[in-house]
Design a protein around this motif. Structure first.
Motif, mmCIF file in Angstrom:
data_model
loop_
_atom_site.group_PDB
_atom_site.id
_atom_site.type_symbol
_atom_site.label_atom_id
_atom_site.label_comp_id
_atom_site.label_asym_id
_atom_site.label_seq_id
_atom_site.Cartn_x
_atom_site.Cartn_y
_atom_site.Cartn_z
ATOM 1 N N ARG A 333 1.085 -1.109 0.352
ATOM 2 C CA ARG A 333 0.506 -0.112 -0.244
ATOM 3 C C ARG A 333 0.892 1.038 0.416
ATOM 4 O O ARG A 333 -0.010 1.824 -0.487
ATOM 5 C CB ARG A 333 -1.047 -0.340 1.167
ATOM 6 N N ASP A 334 1.949 1.692 0.567
ATOM 7 C CA ASP A 334 2.777 2.012 1.222
ATOM 8 C C ASP A 334 3.754 1.938 0.109
ATOM 9 O O ASP A 334 4.940 0.795 0.754
ATOM 10 C CB ASP A 334 2.801 2.760 2.226
ATOM 11 N N GLU A 335 4.657 2.305 -0.747
ATOM 12 C CA GLU A 335 6.214 1.947 -1.441
ATOM 13 C C GLU A 335 7.428 2.266 -0.514
ATOM 14 O O GLU A 335 8.089 1.792 -0.022
ATOM 15 C CB GLU A 335 6.287 2.573 -2.145
ATOM 16 N N LEU A 341 11.763 -1.084 5.034
ATOM 17 C CA LEU A 341 11.666 -2.089 5.939
ATOM 18 C C LEU A 341 12.571 -2.619 5.549
ATOM 19 O O LEU A 341 13.234 -3.600 6.077
ATOM 20 C CB LEU A 341 9.947 -2.658 5.873
ATOM 21 N N TYR A 342 13.040 -2.889 4.312
ATOM 22 C CA TYR A 342 13.956 -3.462 3.095
ATOM 23 C C TYR A 342 14.672 -3.076 4.012
ATOM 24 O O TYR A 342 16.306 -4.168 4.276
ATOM 25 C CB TYR A 342 14.296 -3.699 1.629
ATOM 26 N N GLN A 343 15.756 -2.178 3.941
ATOM 27 C CA GLN A 343 17.247 -1.235 4.950
ATOM 28 C C GLN A 343 16.727 -2.025 5.926
ATOM 29 O O GLN A 343 17.923 -1.839 6.601
ATOM 30 C CB GLN A 343 16.194 0.346 5.114
ATOM 31 N N GLN A 349 19.954 -7.780 9.231
ATOM 32 C CA GLN A 349 19.768 -9.608 8.892
ATOM 33 C C GLN A 349 18.646 -10.595 8.816
ATOM 34 O O GLN A 349 18.802 -10.862 8.506
ATOM 35 C CB GLN A 349 20.669 -10.182 9.080
ATOM 36 N N HIS A 350 17.653 -9.751 9.401
ATOM 37 C CA HIS A 350 15.992 -10.673 9.904
ATOM 38 C C HIS A 350 14.752 -9.330 9.549
ATOM 39 O O HIS A 350 15.505 -7.880 10.074
ATOM 40 C CB HIS A 350 16.700 -11.163 10.948
ATOM 41 N N LEU A 351 14.012 -9.519 10.027
ATOM 42 C CA LEU A 351 12.988 -8.798 9.637
ATOM 43 C C LEU A 351 11.665 -9.077 10.890
ATOM 44 O O LEU A 351 11.513 -10.830 10.405
ATOM 45 C CB LEU A 351 12.300 -8.099 9.085
ATOM 46 N N GLU A 352 11.298 -9.157 12.333
ATOM 47 C CA GLU A 352 10.417 -9.636 13.019
ATOM 48 C C GLU A 352 9.395 -8.373 12.984
ATOM 49 O O GLU A 352 9.508 -7.798 13.524
ATOM 50 C CB GLU A 352 11.595 -9.567 14.038
ATOM 51 N N ASN A 353 8.542 -9.054 13.266
ATOM 52 C CA ASN A 353 7.009 -8.974 13.395
ATOM 53 C C ASN A 353 7.022 -7.459 12.849
ATOM 54 O O ASN A 353 6.363 -6.264 13.899
ATOM 55 C CB ASN A 353 6.224 -9.383 14.952
ATOM 56 N N ALA A 354 7.540 -7.114 11.760
ATOM 57 C CA ALA A 354 7.103 -5.455 11.760
ATOM 58 C C ALA A 354 5.566 -5.291 10.851
ATOM 59 O O ALA A 354 5.233 -6.028 10.459
ATOM 60 C CB ALA A 354 7.944 -5.275 10.727
ATOM 61 N N LEU A 381 20.495 -16.275 -3.913
ATOM 62 C CA LEU A 381 20.729 -15.578 -2.510
ATOM 63 C C LEU A 381 18.572 -15.129 -2.650
ATOM 64 O O LEU A 381 18.408 -14.052 -3.364
ATOM 65 C CB LEU A 381 21.440 -14.325 -2.137
ATOM 66 N N CYS A 382 17.570 -15.638 -1.455
ATOM 67 C CA CYS A 382 16.371 -14.880 -2.055
ATOM 68 C C CYS A 382 16.536 -14.733 -0.675
ATOM 69 O O CYS A 382 16.226 -14.554 0.254
ATOM 70 C CB CYS A 382 16.006 -15.957 -2.482
ATOM 71 N N ILE A 383 14.698 -13.756 -0.457
ATOM 72 C CA ILE A 383 13.836 -13.420 0.504
ATOM 73 C C ILE A 383 12.989 -14.481 1.014
ATOM 74 O O ILE A 383 11.588 -14.714 -0.134
ATOM 75 C CB ILE A 383 14.096 -12.304 0.617
#
Length: 965
Positions: A333-335, A341-343, A349-354, A381-383
């Motif tokens: 919805r918001d680019e 969040l990618y930054q 090196q990970h993203l938790e419950n954003a 390398l993937c996500i």
């Protein structure tokens, strides 16, 4: 070696004769590498042919040699074995000689010889052994070379940890190397034995796969045999083996042998299984996760896979999203939020419950908690990202506030009584308006007080409620008896839930008044066990009471009786006067029955006009009980037969009664009821308005009838029915004008059964409809065949087919007849349907309508058995009948009984006045035919002309009749 030229004694000379007589044969054998020898066991000397001497390396002039001389020629290593065998033969232990050994020739070369011999049959001569010798050096060298080659092959295969096997198919013999045997866990060392024994170690679930692979090889679908299977070792371990083989065929193309190798594939199979299990776990987790999961490349952000939950939440299917990036499909919805969040993920090196906002394919907005991890797939390398939709949770939180408002509204506006009380003290905290309607107490009167103080639950009901709550955690729809403020009792249904308010344990209790519901349930319970018209016990309650009485009678050695009543011709009352009058009659019958029994007896209505009277507690001998029950049944029969008047109609209803004694005629309710019903059936069969006590013979008759009905059902399926044709003749011209179709049953065990034995059963069981349809179709087929063979003419020949009342009453009867005629392409005028007065009196208007519809299509009708009924003259003038059939009972006695002759004259005269044809049945004598013709009846059928015939015989009769005309 040549035979001796001269000998010292007669025996030697005689021994040499065969060699001189067979010189030519010996020469041929010598050229072929064979030698002939004889051994005199008593003298211990041997004689040999030239070929034998040559094979032994001896001088050809030597006439005979001793055993010691012969052993000197044998290679030293083989000498002991040869000597042992020779001594065994001379001692008579062995009569057959077969040995292979080496000899050293004068040139120092060594050759292998094969010696074979058998005793010479001669009673007067000393024991002589005769045999052959041949050089097998080349074969031995080849065998040794093969053995050496095999040994080298096995060493090579063993070094590569491969097993070798070869299967000779015609003999089912299999050789397996040491390694192959070890892999199968059969024996130590090589295996040489049955194919089935070797492969017995193969796991049972793999054997079919191996058979299919072998079948493919035989059929030419595959050129090589390759399969992986599991071998079970005796110690319980298992090994995964892979076998590759080739099939060799003989000169005729038939399978001859298979040779192949076996390799231990256990580690590889287990590794593949672990890999597959790992992939399956990931796939199951990925595909089965309730949360959406996506896989995307870091390089360009393109999606490479999504799971079903992703499609369910966001709406995109896998083919719509794979190969495209998130900005392309516009899922975020918001680019700016996506990039942020990618930054963050790149940094941590990970993203938790954003928490993030997304857009579905349909344009709806959803809120998700996002977690991401880096993962390497195929060295890229993937996500992997997991989404948890919390839109509903946010909506639920918003709805909670609305729910609290709704609860307050529902609490106060509910029609049920709802109260909240402290669990420990029982004091009311809150009560709604429904509580006031139930108890008469306003909420302000109840708050702060307990149910005991208000006297709402008499006795210890509240304590029992608390115990149920403690045991089960909640109480649901528990029935209690409460009372309002005026002491009026109320049946109440209560549900209780424990709740907590401001840290205090409380109870939420809802209650509703079910007093009317209880009354309705009681009424329903009564209706479930009673007949709604007469209020008598129904079948269900009767069976319960029969069970109770059976146990009681057995315990106290008493008897009972079951009287099964059926009102004779009660259907006529409903049909003529209507069901209201019929219901009134049933109520009057009920009143008379109830007035006739004791308080401990039972009257029940099973339905329709069927009643049952159960007499209990009867004592005395069986004869006394039987007499008492018969007297009671006669009393009932007389009482029920008394006239009654309804709406100006004087009615008299008689009963038929069947009696079964308990326990004499059955200990179970079902048996008693069945046997009383059998007795009732016999009472009806005896003319109605009768009483019958069950007897064993009745059961046998009922069983026989049931068996007959079952056999009749099978008879139609097994094509055991057949039609016979009885010719119908014009006496003036002698022409065969038609035939009556007669049904015959050829029973596989009892032969031909008379129609009198089974027609009534067909009618009563309803099978007559199905059998009647078959008769119509078969008759039409026969008529079409006669017409096609030009044995009859459509305008001068007809087939008469009898129609049963039940068959005629079928609503689609006319359609079935017309459909059959159309299917066989038979002219409608060739079919004449015979009806009886039983058909006519059932429903005259319906009968006439059906007959006229068929007459409009060319089908004609005959009145069968005319003159035997009571209503024929009344209805005859209204029926579209073409032919009257004079019943054979009148014809049979017409010559002796003037009344029968007068009846025949009257029938013929009436038919003439109505313009109808008339035909006589059962004409067996010429005098009978003369009488009929004198009265003007010229059509007849009967044994005088012909008995009923099978189709082939009937056709012959027609041919003979036509040839005489």
């Amino acid at each position: 070696m040549l035979p001796p030229e001269s000998v010292n004694d007669v025996g030697a000379s005689e021994a040499a004769k065969p060699w001189r007589d067979a010189t030519r044969l010996l020469s041929m054998l010598s050229d072929a590498g064979f030698g002939i020898w004889s051994w005199d066991l008593q003298r211990g000397v041997m004689h040999g042919s030239t070929g034998t001497g040559r094979l032994l390396g001896l001088d050809e002039s030597l006439a005979e040699i001793s055993l010691e001389h012969y052993l000197a020629l044998v290679v030293e290593d083989d000498r002991a074995d040869v000597e042992a065998i020779a001594r065994s033969v001379r001692a008579g232990k062995n009569t057959r000689l077969r040995i292979r050994h080496r000899v050293r020739l004068p040139d120092a070369s060594v050759r292998w010889l094969e010696i074979e011999g058998l005793p010479q049959a001669a009673e007067t001569e000393p024991a002589v052994l005769v045999g052959t010798v041949r050089d097998i050096t080349e074969q031995h060298i080849q065998a040794q070379a093969l053995e050496d080659s095999q040994e080298r092959l096995e060493l090579a295969l063993a070094s590569a940890e491969l097993g070798y096997w070869e299967w000779h198919i015609p003999s089912d013999r299999l050789y397996a190397s040491t390694r192959a045997s070890e892999l199968h866990g059969i024996v130590e060392g090589p295996f040489d034995g049955s194919f089935r024994e070797f492969f017995r170690s193969v796991a049972p679930n793999n054997r079919q796969t191996m058979r299919e692979a072998y079948s493919d090889l035989l059929a030419g679908r595959h050129q090589t045999y390759q399969t992986t299977y599991q071998a079970q070792h005796p110690n319980g371990t298992a090994r995964h083996l892979e076998s590759t083989a080739k099939l060799y065929r003989d000169a005729h193309g038939e399978p001859l042998r298979m040779a192949g190798i076996i390799i231990d594939a256990t580690e590889r199979v287990l590794r593949e299984q672990r890999l597959a299990a790992s992939e399956a776990k990931f796939s199951a987790l990925f595909q089965g996760s309730p949360d959406p999961i996506s896989l995307s490349r870091i390089r360009d952000g393109v999606f490479i896979d999504i799971n079903p939950s992703f499609s369910a939440v966001f709406g995109w299917q896998s083919h719509e999203i794979i190969g495209r990036s998130a900005p392309e499909i516009g899922i975020w919805r918001d680019e700016a939020q996506r990039q942020s969040l990618y930054q963050q993920m790149s940094r941590d090196q990970h993203l938790e419950n954003a928490e993030a906002q997304f857009r579905t394919k349909s344009g709806q907005h959803v809120t998700c908690v996002v977690s991401s991890r880096f993962i390497r797939i195929d060295r890229r390398l993937c996500i992997v990202t997991t989404f948890r939709d919390i839109t509903k949770r946010q909506q639920a939180e918003a709805a909670l506030k609305v729910s609290e408002t709704k609860f307050a509204t529902a609490f106060h506006s509910s029609p049920d009584a709802i109260i909240i009380s402290e669990r420990r003290t029982g004091r009311f905290i809150e009560a709604n308006e429904g509580f006031y309607r139930l108890t008469g107490y306003r909420s302000e009167e109840a708050i702060g007080r307990t149910s005991a103080e208000l006297k709402l639950w008499p006795g210890a009901q509240r304590q029992e409620l608390l115990e149920r709550l403690e045991r089960d955690g909640r109480v649901t729809n528990w029935e209690m008896v409460g009372q309002d403020r005026h002491g009026k009792p109320r049946h109440i249904e209560v549900s209780v839930e424990p709740i907590e308010l401001n840290g205090t344990d409380c109870l939420l209790l809802s209650a509703r008044d079910i007093s009317r519901l209880k009354a309705a349930r009681a009424q329903i319970q009564h209706l479930a066990y009673h007949d709604p018209l007469t209020n008598l016990p129904n079948r269900t309650l009767l069976m319960e009471r029969l069970n109770q009485q059976a146990s009681l009678h057995k315990r106290h050695n008493m008897r009972g009786a079951l009287l099964f009543l059926d009102l004779d011709h009660f259907k006529h009352i409903n049909d003529s006067l209507g069901h209201p009058v019929g219901d009134a009659v049933l109520k009057m019958i009920t009143a008379r029955l109830e007035a006739s029994i004791r308080q401990e007896d039972t009257v029940a209505r099973l339905g329709g006009d069927e009643f049952v009277v159960l007499l209990t507690g009867l004592t005395g001998r069986r004869s006394e009980v039987t007499r008492h029950v018969r007297q009671f049944a006669e009393k009932l029969r007389t009482l029920l037969a008394e006239p009654m008047v309804f709406e100006g109609n004087r009615l008299q209803v008689t009963p038929s009664i069947g009696i079964a004694l308990m326990p004499d005629h059955g200990e179970t309710p079902a048996d008693l009821l069945k046997r009383a019903d059998i007795a009732l059936y016999r009472a009806k069969d005896a003319g109605r308005n009768a009483i019958q006590l069950f007897r064993t013979t009745m059961q046998e008759a009922a069983s026989a009838r049931l068996k007959l009905e079952s056999e009749l059902r099978l008879a139609l399926q097994r094509n055991e029915f057949e039609l016979e044709l009885q010719p119908q003749v014009n006496a003036r011209s002698g022409a065969v004008i038609g035939a009556e179709v007669l049904l015959r049953w050829h029973h596989p065990e009892h032969g031909t059964r008379s129609p009198a034995q089974f027609i009534d059963v067909l009618e009563e069981s309803g099978l007559i409809v199905e059998v009647g349809d078959w008769v119509i179709k078969e008759a039409c087929r026969i008529g079409a065949a006669l017409l096609a063979n030009r044995q009859v003419n459509a305008d001068s020949f007809s087939l008469c087919v009898n129609i049963s009342p039940r068959q005629f009453r079928q609503s689609e009867f006319v359609e079935r007849i017309l459909a059959t005629l159309k299917a066989t392409n038979l002219p409608h005028e060739m079919i004449k349907l015979e009806i009886t007065e039983g058909i006519v009196i059932q429903n005259l208007d319906d009968t006439i309508a059906k007959m006229r519809r068929l007459c409009r299509h060319g089908v004609s009708f005959a009145m069968d058995d005319f003159g035997t009924g009571y209503s024929s003259l009344t209805y005859l003038k209204r029926l579209p009948v073409n032919l009257l059939k004079i019943d054979q009972s009148f014809v049979r006695d017409a010559l002796e009984d003037s009344n029968d002759a007068e009846i025949i004259r009257a029938i013929i005269a009436m038919a003439r006045s109505l313009g109808l044809e008339v035909i006589a049945e059962g004409v067996e004598q010429q005098a009978q035919l003369d009488l009929l013709q004198l009265q003007g009846c010229h059509l007849y059928q009967g044994y005088l002309f012909s008995q009923p015939l099978r189709l082939a015989a009937f056709c012959q009769l027609l041919e003979a009749h036509l040839s005489r005309r």
